[in-house]
Design an enzyme around this catalytic site. Structure first.
Site: not given
Length: 375
Positions: A142, A154
């Site tokens: 993702k 992230k």
């Protein structure tokens, strides 16, 4: 660095090392501990697990009471001082702690920032302070062209890990990242959801008939993390080559495999198409088009090298068994050939993904909704 099989290199690399695992109670963190302490392959001198989940940390410690190499501490990656205390003397840090639930991060974005971004920065600062040898960060698919808060956080974690190498002086820590696809069988994955829906007699809910995903087992994800520690030169993002499945095929295979055992005729279990959730992609991206221009191919992995190579002039990316210095196609699930249903069934059996659920996975996992749909 010895050449040959990457698994053997990682075994040699971790031997007699002091290793710290953040997020040791999570799916990947706990399996990483098991690989290091139980498999008998790696022979570390000590393994330290830290987590902020007091209850799970207590139960996890009970599993390793007879292993003098294992030590556990209650700690949070938001606390740099505590991280430095626990990292002191460590050779390798596997940073798996994170908020990973897309919905929860979307609802509480600043909490995701505190843990997934500032927490990474705390790990970096603590590693520099204590002169750890290597730090491996576990990222997510993702992070590629992110459409939600979790993925964006992230991605920033990856960027921080890469940038940390530009400040290396006198042999300081090496920082690198690994990027996962779907870890089948992990907490929150679709397999325990489908299993419970089949157990209840259906329907099995599918978001979209065209949805495809890269998949790997928990054991494979841990192998990626461990082997990356041996391979890392500094700033790379390692991506495992992995099979692709169609989610609708996964539903059919699981119905055929499990329905009879739950006392249901497989033909009686219906599929219900509920539509993709906000921010959810029909396909999965593990490497973007831009990243292909700075990626190299290894036998089991792709390694995406830093974009601003001028900042990392002293790093030699001399990987063993280099397949190609050029990668032409972005690694996107819709572009790859999916497993047949027979191949998928064999994959599930081989990785024991049709086994019974844990008690944790049995709690309220038969329903799938986006917050707001209940109101």
């Amino acid at each position: 660095m010895p050449r040959g099989d990457p698994g053997r290199r990682s075994m040699q690399y971790l031997e007699n090392k002091k290793i710290l695992v953040t997020g040791c109670c999570g799916t990947v963190g706990s399996q990483l501990l098991r690989a290091l302490l139980v498999s008998g392959q790696y022979h570390p001198a000590q393994v330290i697990g830290i987590d902020n989940n007091e209850t799970e940390l207590f139960f996890q410690e009970q599993q390793y009471l007879d292993d003098p190499r294992a030590r556990f501490f209650l700690a949070d990656v938001r606390d740099q001082r505590e991280l430095a205390l626990r990292m002191d003397g460590a050779d390798i840090v596997f940073h798996t702690a994170a908020y990973k639930h897309v919905v929860m991060c979307e609802r509480s974005p600043m909490e995701a920032v505190q843990t997934n971004i500032l927490g990474v920065e705390n790990v970096i600062r603590a590693a520099n302070e204590t002169q750890v040898g290597k730090v491996i960060f576990t990222s997510s698919d993702k992070a590629v062209n992110p459409t939600n808060v979790m993925g964006t956080s992230k991605l920033m974690g990856e960027r921080l890990m890469t940038a940390a190498n530009s400040n290396r002086r006198n042999g300081g820590p090496i920082f690198a990242s690994t990027r996962f696809g779907n870890v089948l069988g992990s907490n929150g994955s679709v397999i325990p959801i489908f299993r419970r829906q089949i157990e209840n007699g259906g329907p099995v809910t599918i978001t979209d008939e065209a949805m495809t995903r890269f998949v790997m087992s928990i054991e494979e994800s841990v192998r990626l993390v461990i082997e990356s520690a041996a391979l890392a030169r500094g700033g790379e993002v390692f991506i495992t080559k992995m099979p692709v499945i169609r989610i609708i095929d996964l539903a059919h295979v699981m119905i055929d495999a499990l329905a009879d055992g739950f006392g249901h005729d497989p033909r009686s279990i219906e599929l219900q198409f509920i539509g993709s959730k906000p921010g959810e992609k029909l396909y999965e991206e593990l490497m973007s088009d831009e990243e292909t221009r700075r990626a190299v191919e290894l036998p089991r992995y792709f390694a995406v090298l830093p974009a601003f190579r001028g900042l990392y002039a002293n790093i030699r990316y001399d990987f063993p068994e280099l397949v190609s210095e050029q990668v032409s196609n972005p690694y996107v699930s819709s572009n790859e050939t999916s497993l047949s249903r027979g191949e998928l069934a064999e994959f599930l059996v081989r990785n024991r993904l049709l086994n019974d659920l844990s008690d944790t996975q049995r709690i309220r996992i038969d329903r799938r909704y986006w917050p707001g749909e209940k109101q």
